[in-house]
Design a protein around this motif. Structure first.
Motif, PDB file in Angstrom:
ATOM      1  N   THR A  27      -8.020  54.943 -31.331  1.00 18.95           N
ATOM      2  CA  THR A  27      -8.989  53.961 -31.803  1.00 18.95           C
ATOM      3  C   THR A  27      -9.809  53.499 -30.605  1.00 18.95           C
ATOM      4  O   THR A  27      -9.462  53.783 -29.449  1.00 18.95           O
ATOM      5  N   GLU A  28     -10.862  52.776 -30.878  1.00 18.59           N
ATOM      6  CA  GLU A  28     -11.670  52.240 -29.783  1.00 18.59           C
ATOM      7  C   GLU A  28     -10.823  51.381 -28.855  1.00 18.59           C
ATOM      8  O   GLU A  28     -10.974  51.421 -27.627  1.00 18.59           O
ATOM      9  N   SER A  30      -7.311  51.449 -28.527  1.00 19.57           N
ATOM     10  CA  SER A  30      -6.219  52.158 -27.848  1.00 19.57           C
ATOM     11  C   SER A  30      -6.718  53.075 -26.741  1.00 19.57           C
ATOM     12  O   SER A  30      -5.989  53.376 -25.795  1.00 19.57           O
TER      13      SER A  30
END
Length: 212
Positions: A27-28, A30
């Motif tokens: 994700t953005e 992580s």
């Protein structure tokens, strides 16, 4: 750059139990520190590291980043128990991993990996042409890399990734039998590598399934 190490003896018991790498969803949030999500390959600019200076004086404006970029398809295929990759951007042809002896080619749950590298000169972009899911093996910058530093990121194929300069990585691992990715990176293509078998006596065991 991968492909220097052989996977012929991956099942040799002298290497013991492989180190199991954790896997998380990409994700953005992580990916912060490791790279960035790429939604539009053509619009994504490759991050280029300015040329290092040897003293206290700074680079002149608009200099030190003119090495350019190279681009080309990154073609992946699982052939038997091996993952093979061809990087047309830099002319690379690699074996990037091998399935464990207890994992069937029809049920690819994990892959054995012994190599990783980073590019100090710039980032590297991977973008799935046909929306294929993939796994990226990454670790934050440090030449004192440890097996515990690696993390696997699962991408559902709806976007690509730009891996930052100095981030340890392998060519990505597709979930499908065959996959094509658009790729681009700095033309200098400087590589610093680690072989976990030589340094730690163990393989990495990288998950290929979506984390629950």
């Amino acid at each position: 750059m991968s492909g220097y190490a052989s996977y012929d003896d991956a099942f040799d018991p002298k290497y013991g139990t492989p180190f199991e790498v954790p896997i998380i969803l990409a994700t953005e949030e992580s990916l912060k520190g490791y790279g960035k999500i790429v939604s539009d390959f053509d619009q994504e600019q490759v991050e280029i590291t300015p040329w290092p200076v040897s003293g206290w004086r700074k680079l002149c404006p608009n200099t030190g980043t003119g090495g350019g970029i190279v681009s080309g398809d990154f073609i992946y295929s699982w052939e038997g128990d091996q993952c093979k990759a061809i990087n047309k951007a830099v002319g690379g042809d690699y074996v990037t991993g091998r399935l464990p002896s207890n994992v069937l080619p029809q049920q690819r749950t994990h892959v054995l990996v012994r190599e990783a590298n980073y590019h100090p000169d710039g980032g590297q972009v991977f973008f799935p042409v046909n929306g294929d899911a993939f796994v990226a093996l990454l670790a934050l910058p440090s030449d004192d890399i440890r097996q515990e530093d690696f993390v696997a990121f699962y991408f559902d194929g709806s976007f690509g990734v730009q891996i930052h300069a100095n981030i340890w990585h392998q060519p990505i691992y597709p979930i499908a039998d065959h996959a094509v990715f658009k790729g681009k990176q700095g033309a200098v293509h400087a590589c610093v590598a680690v072989d976990t078998v030589k340094e730690f006596g163990r393989y990495l065991l990288v998950p290929l399934e979506k984390p629950k």
